[in-house]
Motif scaffolding. Structure first.
Motif: not given
Length: 156
Positions: A118-135
């Motif tokens: 189980i992971g204790l997590a914080k949600g990513k915003k859209d710009h964070d997701k785009r950065a993940t895709i770019k990376e």
């Protein structure tokens, strides 16, 4: 050594995982057999705290065709996660904070038992997701360039 059964790759895309916990699962016999046969999915699942207990919600464990005739398998029932009281209290405190959620990361075998990470997590915003895709695309391009360079023998 833990042997992974199924991973939730979507969790790493949608959330920043800040802390991890390993929990046992309260399973029925047919569920263990189905998990061993690779018929489990946690992609759409989530973890909830209900009445001071932690539950896995929405995980699908498809019954085998040879399931017993005297039980009616429910493939998406609530499954209680087995954690120590201190861990549960810590998770409850964190989840009450704004922005934290609990996500299933993977199912795996540990010493012959089925465990849930189980992971204790914080949600990513859209710009964070785009950065993940770019990376990810940048890493893929770099790997392809390395493959091409090694295949060409270093010549252009």
């Amino acid at each position: 050594m833990a042997m992974s059964i199924v991973d939730n790759k979507k969790a790493f895309f949608d959330y920043f995982i800040e802390d991890r916990y390993e929990a046992g699962l309260e399973l029925q016999g047919w569920e263990v057999k189905a998990i061993r046969a690779g018929r489990a999915h946690v992609k759409e699942a989530y973890v909830r705290v209900i009445r001071q207990q932690v539950y896995l919600v929405g995980a699908t464990i498809s019954p085998l065709g040879s399931a017993s005739t005297h039980i009616t398998p429910d493939s998406t029932r609530l499954r209680r996660c087995l954690l120590h009281r201190e861990q549960i209290d810590k998770l409850i405190g964190k989840v009450k904070e704004r922005g934290y959620t609990l996500v299933p990361i993977n199912l795996h075998f540990s010493k012959g038992l089925v465990k849930l990470e189980i992971g204790l997590a914080k949600g990513k915003k859209d710009h964070d997701k785009r950065a993940t895709i770019k990376e990810r695309e940048g890493q893929r391009d770099a790997q392809n360039a390395m493959k091409k360079a090694s295949r060409d023998g270093g010549r252009e």
